[in-house]
Write a protein that holds these residues in place. Structure first.
Motif, PDB file in Angstrom:
ATOM      1  N   SER A  19     -17.134 -49.870  -1.745  1.00  0.00           N
ATOM      2  CA  SER A  19     -17.794 -49.039  -0.784  1.00  0.00           C
ATOM      3  C   SER A  19     -17.794 -47.541  -1.278  1.00  0.00           C
ATOM      4  CB  SER A  19     -16.878 -48.923   0.861  1.00  0.00           C
ATOM      5  OG  SER A  19     -15.553 -48.664   0.217  1.00  0.00           O
ATOM      6  N   VAL A  20     -18.500 -46.884  -0.591  1.00  0.00           N
ATOM      7  CA  VAL A  20     -18.696 -45.243  -0.905  1.00  0.00           C
ATOM      8  C   VAL A  20     -18.382 -44.582   0.545  1.00  0.00           C
ATOM      9  CG1 VAL A  20     -19.856 -45.561  -3.022  1.00  0.00           C
ATOM     10  CG2 VAL A  20     -21.285 -45.230  -0.808  1.00  0.00           C
ATOM     11  N   GLU A  21     -17.950 -43.383   0.171  1.00  0.00           N
ATOM     12  CA  GLU A  21     -17.835 -42.165   1.066  1.00  0.00           C
ATOM     13  C   GLU A  21     -17.926 -40.894   0.583  1.00  0.00           C
ATOM     14  OE1 GLU A  21     -14.533 -42.519   4.698  1.00  0.00           O
ATOM     15  OE2 GLU A  21     -13.840 -42.360   2.734  1.00  0.00           O
ATOM     16  N   ARG A  22     -18.334 -40.144   1.455  1.00  0.00           N
ATOM     17  CA  ARG A  22     -18.487 -38.704   1.382  1.00  0.00           C
ATOM     18  C   ARG A  22     -17.448 -37.900   2.535  1.00  0.00           C
ATOM     19  NH1 ARG A  22     -20.607 -34.546  -1.557  1.00  0.00           N
ATOM     20  NH2 ARG A  22     -21.594 -32.828  -0.619  1.00  0.00           N
ATOM     21  N   PRO A  23     -16.383 -37.752   2.170  1.00  0.00           N
ATOM     22  CA  PRO A  23     -15.277 -37.499   3.175  1.00  0.00           C
ATOM     23  C   PRO A  23     -15.390 -36.099   3.715  1.00  0.00           C
ATOM     24  CG  PRO A  23     -14.317 -37.861   1.076  1.00  0.00           C
ATOM     25  CD  PRO A  23     -15.548 -38.282   0.984  1.00  0.00           C
ATOM     26  N   GLY A  58     -17.380 -32.067   2.448  1.00  0.00           N
ATOM     27  CA  GLY A  58     -18.542 -31.456   1.898  1.00  0.00           C
ATOM     28  C   GLY A  58     -18.548 -31.352   0.249  1.00  0.00           C
ATOM     29  N   SER A  59     -17.473 -31.787  -0.274  1.00  0.00           N
ATOM     30  CA  SER A  59     -17.587 -31.856  -1.833  1.00  0.00           C
ATOM     31  C   SER A  59     -17.381 -32.939  -2.384  1.00  0.00           C
ATOM     32  CB  SER A  59     -16.440 -30.830  -2.112  1.00  0.00           C
ATOM     33  OG  SER A  59     -15.219 -30.989  -1.712  1.00  0.00           O
ATOM     34  N   ASN A  60     -16.445 -33.964  -1.661  1.00  0.00           N
ATOM     35  CA  ASN A  60     -16.263 -35.124  -2.544  1.00  0.00           C
ATOM     36  C   ASN A  60     -17.044 -36.390  -2.292  1.00  0.00           C
ATOM     37  OD1 ASN A  60     -13.346 -34.496  -4.059  1.00  0.00           O
ATOM     38  ND2 ASN A  60     -13.220 -33.619  -1.880  1.00  0.00           N
ATOM     39  N   PHE A  61     -17.399 -37.490  -3.293  1.00  0.00           N
ATOM     40  CA  PHE A  61     -17.785 -38.451  -3.260  1.00  0.00           C
ATOM     41  C   PHE A  61     -16.902 -39.512  -3.752  1.00  0.00           C
ATOM     42  CE2 PHE A  61     -21.219 -41.110  -2.585  1.00  0.00           C
ATOM     43  CZ  PHE A  61     -21.844 -41.934  -3.848  1.00  0.00           C
ATOM     44  N   THR A  62     -16.689 -40.590  -3.080  1.00  0.00           N
ATOM     45  CA  THR A  62     -15.669 -41.584  -3.752  1.00  0.00           C
ATOM     46  C   THR A  62     -16.300 -43.155  -3.719  1.00  0.00           C
ATOM     47  OG1 THR A  62     -14.777 -41.916  -1.385  1.00  0.00           O
ATOM     48  CG2 THR A  62     -13.676 -40.455  -2.681  1.00  0.00           C
ATOM     49  N   ILE A  87     -22.232 -31.692  -8.176  1.00  0.00           N
ATOM     50  CA  ILE A  87     -22.698 -30.421  -8.094  1.00  0.00           C
ATOM     51  C   ILE A  87     -23.121 -30.068  -6.878  1.00  0.00           C
ATOM     52  CG2 ILE A  87     -24.549 -28.926  -8.996  1.00  0.00           C
ATOM     53  CD1 ILE A  87     -24.462 -30.571 -11.518  1.00  0.00           C
ATOM     54  N   SER A  88     -22.737 -28.737  -6.423  1.00  0.00           N
ATOM     55  CA  SER A  88     -22.584 -28.274  -5.068  1.00  0.00           C
ATOM     56  C   SER A  88     -24.210 -28.142  -4.418  1.00  0.00           C
ATOM     57  CB  SER A  88     -22.055 -26.769  -5.029  1.00  0.00           C
ATOM     58  OG  SER A  88     -22.936 -26.012  -5.631  1.00  0.00           O
ATOM     59  N   ASN A  89     -25.012 -27.921  -5.035  1.00  0.00           N
ATOM     60  CA  ASN A  89     -26.647 -27.971  -4.384  1.00  0.00           C
ATOM     61  C   ASN A  89     -27.159 -29.136  -4.329  1.00  0.00           C
ATOM     62  OD1 ASN A  89     -26.910 -27.363  -7.104  1.00  0.00           O
ATOM     63  ND2 ASN A  89     -28.867 -26.220  -6.680  1.00  0.00           N
ATOM     64  N   HIS A  90     -26.735 -30.222  -5.104  1.00  0.00           N
ATOM     65  CA  HIS A  90     -27.223 -31.460  -5.163  1.00  0.00           C
ATOM     66  C   HIS A  90     -27.220 -32.285  -4.024  1.00  0.00           C
ATOM     67  CE1 HIS A  90     -27.251 -31.803  -9.897  1.00  0.00           C
ATOM     68  NE2 HIS A  90     -27.876 -30.687  -9.484  1.00  0.00           N
ATOM     69  N   LEU A  91     -28.286 -32.793  -3.669  1.00  0.00           N
ATOM     70  CA  LEU A  91     -28.354 -33.912  -2.413  1.00  0.00           C
ATOM     71  C   LEU A  91     -28.147 -35.494  -2.685  1.00  0.00           C
ATOM     72  CD1 LEU A  91     -31.321 -31.809  -0.862  1.00  0.00           C
ATOM     73  CD2 LEU A  91     -28.673 -31.338  -0.536  1.00  0.00           C
ATOM     74  N   TYR A  92     -28.375 -35.841  -3.778  1.00  0.00           N
ATOM     75  CA  TYR A  92     -28.252 -37.180  -4.051  1.00  0.00           C
ATOM     76  C   TYR A  92     -27.174 -37.624  -4.895  1.00  0.00           C
ATOM     77  CZ  TYR A  92     -33.434 -36.839  -2.648  1.00  0.00           C
ATOM     78  OH  TYR A  92     -34.487 -36.622  -1.785  1.00  0.00           O
ATOM     79  N   PHE A  93     -26.465 -38.838  -4.693  1.00  0.00           N
ATOM     80  CA  PHE A  93     -25.304 -39.000  -5.377  1.00  0.00           C
ATOM     81  C   PHE A  93     -25.429 -40.522  -5.818  1.00  0.00           C
ATOM     82  CE2 PHE A  93     -24.154 -34.823  -3.961  1.00  0.00           C
ATOM     83  CZ  PHE A  93     -24.452 -34.828  -2.665  1.00  0.00           C
ATOM     84  N   ASN A 116     -25.891 -38.796   3.688  1.00  0.00           N
ATOM     85  CA  ASN A 116     -24.744 -39.191   4.426  1.00  0.00           C
ATOM     86  C   ASN A 116     -24.760 -40.869   4.559  1.00  0.00           C
ATOM     87  OD1 ASN A 116     -22.653 -37.396   4.524  1.00  0.00           O
ATOM     88  ND2 ASN A 116     -23.877 -36.382   6.227  1.00  0.00           N
ATOM     89  N   GLU A 117     -25.682 -41.506   3.909  1.00  0.00           N
ATOM     90  CA  GLU A 117     -25.719 -42.957   3.858  1.00  0.00           C
ATOM     91  C   GLU A 117     -26.094 -43.438   2.691  1.00  0.00           C
ATOM     92  OE1 GLU A 117     -28.315 -43.488   7.226  1.00  0.00           O
ATOM     93  OE2 GLU A 117     -30.314 -43.433   5.974  1.00  0.00           O
ATOM     94  N   ILE A 118     -26.106 -44.709   2.233  1.00  0.00           N
ATOM     95  CA  ILE A 118     -26.415 -45.365   1.250  1.00  0.00           C
ATOM     96  C   ILE A 118     -27.899 -45.634   1.248  1.00  0.00           C
ATOM     97  CG2 ILE A 118     -26.418 -47.814   0.096  1.00  0.00           C
ATOM     98  CD1 ILE A 118     -23.411 -48.049   0.981  1.00  0.00           C
ATOM     99  N   SER A 119     -28.550 -45.242   0.181  1.00  0.00           N
ATOM    100  CA  SER A 119     -30.275 -45.541   0.174  1.00  0.00           C
ATOM    101  C   SER A 119     -30.424 -46.587  -0.439  1.00  0.00           C
ATOM    102  CB  SER A 119     -30.797 -44.091  -0.346  1.00  0.00           C
ATOM    103  OG  SER A 119     -30.319 -43.736  -1.522  1.00  0.00           O
ATOM    104  N   GLU A 120     -29.728 -47.090  -1.641  1.00  0.00           N
ATOM    105  CA  GLU A 120     -30.141 -48.156  -2.187  1.00  0.00           C
ATOM    106  C   GLU A 120     -28.655 -48.738  -2.836  1.00  0.00           C
ATOM    107  OE1 GLU A 120     -33.875 -46.913  -4.657  1.00  0.00           O
ATOM    108  OE2 GLU A 120     -33.547 -49.125  -5.165  1.00  0.00           O
ATOM    109  N   LYS A 121     -28.494 -49.882  -3.145  1.00  0.00           N
ATOM    110  CA  LYS A 121     -27.456 -50.643  -3.701  1.00  0.00           C
ATOM    111  C   LYS A 121     -28.032 -51.721  -4.659  1.00  0.00           C
ATOM    112  CE  LYS A 121     -25.951 -53.310   0.279  1.00  0.00           C
ATOM    113  NZ  LYS A 121     -24.819 -53.543   1.274  1.00  0.00           N
ATOM    114  N   SER A 122     -27.142 -52.271  -5.476  1.00  0.00           N
ATOM    115  CA  SER A 122     -27.481 -53.122  -6.550  1.00  0.00           C
ATOM    116  C   SER A 122     -26.650 -54.431  -6.199  1.00  0.00           C
ATOM    117  CB  SER A 122     -26.979 -52.813  -8.021  1.00  0.00           C
ATOM    118  OG  SER A 122     -25.775 -52.899  -8.028  1.00  0.00           O
TER     119      SER A 122
END
Lengths: 112, 115
Positions: free
Chosen positions: B66-70, B72-76, B26-32, B52-58
């Motif tokens: 790996s994750v990436e936000r290439p 302003g809209s996608n999160f992979t 969602i466009s105005n969300h900050l946490y993914f 723009n960085e990992i805050s926690e991982k299991s």
């Protein structure tokens, strides 16, 4: 680590009755606890959040209670309808701020 | 109502292959977030991402993930070399303020089958 226990067996109730689902946790009390609904093959849908300093929260036919002494949350659906049939998940923040742990869920079946 | 969009809905891949699962939060969300659910099991946390960085991982999120936000809209979510046990439903989620007010909004998921 924090553990959540939900009755993983199905709960069958008659339409119009109140369904009550239980979520028990171990260890420390979380800052807040959430409840979600999940339909088969779909992602969880957020329903309610209750904080540790709140005893009860309501939203339409839904009510959640939080008892930090018993380490338990109860989720009630009043005047249940067949459309309420789904799996209900409780979740809480566990360990770090962002890590949320989900319970296995309780499958609710409302019989017409 | 705003929603989290995930593509593809189904992905079949051969063991050892790389896969990329895509999400538009969602466009105005900050946490993914990424979660996964093996059939019949509970929803499990993989990773959270903020600023723009990992805050926690299991412990599940090992070097193969790996994750990436290439942009302003996608999160992979990328899985480098898939294993049979990676077969699961993968859910992306987002929240405006870390989930402590209005929980998380989940996408409909990507069903990953590794053969």
């Amino acid at each position: 680590s924090q553990k959540l226990e939900q009755n993983s067996e199905a709960l069958n109730i008659q339409e119009g009755k109140t369904a009550t689902l239980t979520c028990n946790y171990t260890n420390y009390s979380p800052a807040y606890l959430q409840w979600y609904r999940q339909d088969p093959g779909r992602g969880p849908v957020f329903l309610l959040l209750i904080r540790e300093n709140e005893k009860e929260k309501r939203k339409e036919r839904l009510k959640v209670t939080f008892d930090t002494t018993l380490k338990q949350s109860l989720f009630h659906i009043t005047a249940s309808q067949p459309a309420d049939s789904a799996t209900y998940l409780c979740a809480l923040n566990s360990g770090g701020y962002q890590k949320v742990t989900f319970g296995i869920g309780t499958k609710l079946q409302v019989i017409p | 109502e705003p929603e989290v969009t995930q593509t593809p809905s189904h992905q079949v891949t051969q063991m050892g292959q790389e896969v990329i699962l895509r999400c538009v939060p969602i466009s105005n969300h900050l946490y993914f977030y990424w979660y996964r659910q093996i059939l019949g099991q509970k929803v499990e946390f993989l990773v959270s991402f903020y600023n723009n960085e990992i805050s926690e991982k299991s412990e599940i999120f090992d070097d193969q993930f790996s994750v990436e936000r290439p942009d302003g809209s996608n999160f992979t979510l990328k899985i480098r070399s898939t294993k049979l046990e990676d077969s699961a439903m993968y859910f992306c989620a987002s929240s405006e303020n870390g989930g402590e007010v209005a929980g998380y909004t989940f996408g409909s998921g990507t069903r990953l089958t590794v053969v």
